[in-house]
Structure formats: C-alpha cells, structure tokens
Design an enzyme around this catalytic site. Structure first.
Site, PDB file in Angstrom:
ATOM      1  N   GLU A  45       0.817  -1.098   0.100  1.00 55.83           N
ATOM      2  CA  GLU A  45      -0.116   0.147  -0.034  1.00 55.83           C
ATOM      3  C   GLU A  45       0.915   1.301  -0.002  1.00 55.83           C
ATOM      4  OE1 GLU A  45      -3.939  -1.830   2.264  1.00 55.83           O
ATOM      5  OE2 GLU A  45      -2.688  -0.447   3.345  1.00 55.83           O
ATOM      6  N   ASN A  46       0.236   2.381  -0.322  1.00 50.25           N
ATOM      7  CA  ASN A  46       0.827   3.606  -0.366  1.00 50.25           C
ATOM      8  C   ASN A  46      -0.075   4.619   0.116  1.00 50.25           C
ATOM      9  OD1 ASN A  46       1.758   6.189  -1.558  1.00 50.25           O
ATOM     10  ND2 ASN A  46       3.543   4.913  -2.329  1.00 50.25           N
ATOM     11  N   ALA A  48      -0.486   7.491  -0.883  1.00 48.44           N
ATOM     12  CA  ALA A  48      -1.099   8.292  -1.939  1.00 48.44           C
ATOM     13  C   ALA A  48      -1.764   7.228  -2.585  1.00 48.44           C
ATOM     14  CB  ALA A  48       0.065   8.952  -2.791  1.00 48.44           C
ATOM     15  N   CYS A  54      -1.148  -4.606  -5.789  1.00 50.65           N
ATOM     16  CA  CYS A  54      -1.879  -5.725  -5.746  1.00 50.65           C
ATOM     17  C   CYS A  54      -0.951  -6.948  -5.639  1.00 50.65           C
ATOM     18  CB  CYS A  54      -2.860  -6.195  -6.305  1.00 50.65           C
ATOM     19  SG  CYS A  54      -4.261  -4.889  -6.358  1.00 50.65           S
ATOM     20  N   GLU A  56      -0.801  -9.919  -6.869  1.00 54.08           N
ATOM     21  CA  GLU A  56      -0.814 -10.621  -8.243  1.00 54.08           C
ATOM     22  C   GLU A  56       0.096  -9.652  -9.143  1.00 54.08           C
ATOM     23  OE1 GLU A  56      -5.020 -11.162  -6.664  1.00 54.08           O
ATOM     24  OE2 GLU A  56      -3.612  -9.646  -6.417  1.00 54.08           O
ATOM     25  N   CYS A  87      -8.921  -8.640  -7.594  1.00 58.39           N
ATOM     26  CA  CYS A  87      -9.688  -7.311  -8.192  1.00 58.39           C
ATOM     27  C   CYS A  87      -9.879  -7.387  -9.729  1.00 58.39           C
ATOM     28  CB  CYS A  87      -8.939  -6.117  -7.757  1.00 58.39           C
ATOM     29  SG  CYS A  87      -7.468  -5.876  -8.501  1.00 58.39           S
ATOM     30  N   CYS A  90      -6.510  -6.876 -11.653  1.00 61.36           N
ATOM     31  CA  CYS A  90      -5.708  -8.143 -11.430  1.00 61.36           C
ATOM     32  C   CYS A  90      -6.014  -9.102 -12.312  1.00 61.36           C
ATOM     33  CB  CYS A  90      -5.408  -8.727 -10.224  1.00 61.36           C
ATOM     34  SG  CYS A  90      -4.409  -7.308  -9.264  1.00 61.36           S
TER      35      CYS A  90
END
Length: 140
Positions: A45-46, A48, A54, A56, A87, A90
């Site tokens: 994660e970030n 921003a 992800c 994958e 998702c 992905c």
C-alpha cells in the site's frame, strides 16, 4: 486441490505475511507458476492511494523479471478465513500472461477454505493479447 499446487499454496500463504498494508490492514499473497518457476508477490500500500500494488501484480513482475511469460497456475491467499478473488485490474493483468483456461486457486489465511475458478470464469469474454496480434491486413 491437487498436490501439484501445494507448493504454490505454501508460497502464497508465506509471502502474505510480508505484505505492507498499514492503511487497510488487509494482507494478501499471490504465487504464480510459470514456465521458469514459482514467483511470489504481496500487496504494497501507499499513502497516496491508489498508488499501491496488488499481490498478483507483484508476482507477475517477479515472473517477468525472471524471464517468464506464461502463467500456468495461480494461488491467492487472502487475509481471512474466506478466500478472496482477484480485483478487476488483476484479472486483466493475469489475462495478459494466462489463457481463459488458467486455473486460479484462492485460499484463506491458513491455506484452507479453498475456492477454484478459471480465469475465464472470473473474467468472461476477456480482451487479451490475442486481440492485438499483428495482422497487416487489419492495420493497413
């Protein structure tokens, strides 16, 4: 689940623990078998949002960096007892390197609660690299 995928389940469950998910707290691991080996990735994660990656996507990047170009099998380990599906983005990433017949196994946090689908079931009527095959008669 076949024994053939047990090494992928172990890799996905293990790499899930390496995820960087300080915002959602939702850890995901993915393992891919390609023509050159097994490749694992976890979500990153970030602050921003949505600049994170992800699991994958990480596994696919590792595969490509190792020289792989064909996904033969996938296992995704989610952060809970219930399996999570990839998702939409992905699913399309997997389609770039995998055929609609590609088997995708989704497992719970401990490798249990298994769900099996093909990429075609998760992404019906998909658009893939075969749609962009060079054809001089079409492109003029």
């Amino acid at each position: 689940m076949t024994e053939y995928a047990d090494d992928l389940v172990a890799a996905a469950v293990a790499v899930r623990l390496c995820a960087y998910a300080p915002y959602s707290g939702f850890f995901v691991g993915a393992a891919i078998r390609s023509e050159v080996g097994i490749h694992a990735g976890c979500n990153v994660e970030n602050a921003a949002y949505p600049q994170g990656n992800c699991a994958e996507a990480g596994a696919i990047s590792a595969m490509v960096a190792a020289g792989g170009r064909q996904i033969r099998e996938v296992v995704i380990a989610g952060d809970g007892a219930t399996p999570v599906t990839p998702c939409g983005g992905c699913r399309q990433r997997l389609r770039e390197f995998g055929a609609p017949e590609l088997v995708i196994r989704m497992v719970g946090v401990d490798g249990g609660a298994r769900l099996v689908r093909t990429l075609g079931e998760l992404l019906p009527d998909s658009f893939g690299p075969d749609h962009l095959a060079p054809d001089s008669s079409v492109r003029g």
